[in-house]
Scaffold this active site. Sequence first.
Site, PDB file in Angstrom:
ATOM      1  N   SER A 115       0.833  -1.195   0.000  1.00 44.93           N
ATOM      2  CA  SER A 115       0.000   0.000   0.000  1.00 44.93           C
ATOM      3  C   SER A 115       0.873   1.252   0.000  1.00 44.93           C
ATOM      4  O   SER A 115       1.637   1.480  -0.933  1.00 44.93           O
ATOM      5  CB  SER A 115      -0.952  -0.047   1.204  1.00 44.93           C
ATOM      6  OG  SER A 115      -1.998   0.886   1.057  1.00 44.93           O
ATOM      7  N   ASP A 263      -6.070  -3.501  -2.005  1.00 49.54           N
ATOM      8  CA  ASP A 263      -4.962  -3.131  -1.133  1.00 49.54           C
ATOM      9  C   ASP A 263      -4.244  -4.338  -0.517  1.00 49.54           C
ATOM     10  O   ASP A 263      -4.877  -5.269  -0.041  1.00 49.54           O
ATOM     11  CB  ASP A 263      -5.515  -2.239  -0.013  1.00 49.54           C
ATOM     12  CG  ASP A 263      -4.445  -1.488   0.729  1.00 49.54           C
ATOM     13  OD1 ASP A 263      -3.675  -2.124   1.468  1.00 49.54           O
ATOM     14  OD2 ASP A 263      -4.372  -0.254   0.577  1.00 49.54           O
TER      15      ASP A 263
END
Length: 368
Positions: A115, A263
Amino acid sequence: MTTSSRRTFLKTSAVVSAAAVASTATLAQSSTPSVATIESVGAYEAKLAKESTVRWNDGLAHPIPYMPAPGIGKARGIAFGGGGVILISWYTGYFHALRKKGLDLSNADVIVGTSAGSIFGSMLASGNLWRLTDVMDFFKDFPKIFAALVPEVKKNPSQLRAEAFALRARDAKPQIIQAIGRAAMASRNQASESKYYETLKRLIGLTTWTSDALHITSNDCYTGDRLVVSKSSGIDVDVACGASSSLPGGAGPTFLKDRLCMDGGICQTSTHSDVIAGVKKALVFSLGDGTRNEVTQGLRTSGMLDTLLEEIRILKANGTDTIHVSAGLPPGISRVDNIMNPKLIGPYLKYGFERGNADFDRLKAFWA
């Protein structure tokens, strides 16, 4: 099938979205499906989803722990965990302080980014971090750049639903990750993808993969598989970062080849430090501390228990000299309302710079 059995079957199907694969004999035992029944049907559906890609040869799916880990036999490794725009800011301040005092950590032999950590790790690996810090006013210009990563629109119900699915999760069963993935796919994200990718390209500096050391994580929305992208994957680095930072209800999801991905932090680990297992020296960076404090302080966007501390223990037990650095909360702040809050960019940039100065001596001796 009796009328009663059919009614029970359909009721359970509505709960777990798996009517076609459930055992009608089990479901017919009660008008209200038991938790165990729902769990078993959900697990079976998850198994079918995973099996749908068994014969794919894209090389992206890597179960936890990664075997054999890319870090095996290497000297130094860094794991950059996720944490939104505030952690990118903290990373930049921290590493800028280290470099100003004479320590450049960009020579790591293996890097894994998740991320926010994927974006920062790519900046570091490409050398663009230093190009930017050398030509820009650090505390004036960087907040403006990072703010461009933050959506400027009010979230709609589908986005809020996706966020809630992730926060309600309490374990990392495949069916839980898949449920979050479905919510992510059904989220009508309104942020401008072109603006987001343009900002990523500006931060990373290149779209082509320049570093053999760099690995970027994400999760397959449909199967729940953990994915790890590297230079050999044939995917542009900004696309890999886009997938890794496709937070449910915020951005994306993003296609990596034929997989729609979210993510990299939407699983049990916030750092994926199993990728760097086997190195002689490891630095593991995270926003939270690996406990439930992460959720209560607003530092983790998933309610799943973080395996961060167990990963650190395993690294050390297997002979890797390891330092874990947790950013946490800046002085005077007891909770973060949103890891994408642009108002926190400046404070986290400053906080990271101060922490980098404070940690310099220890890290210089460790990295040598």
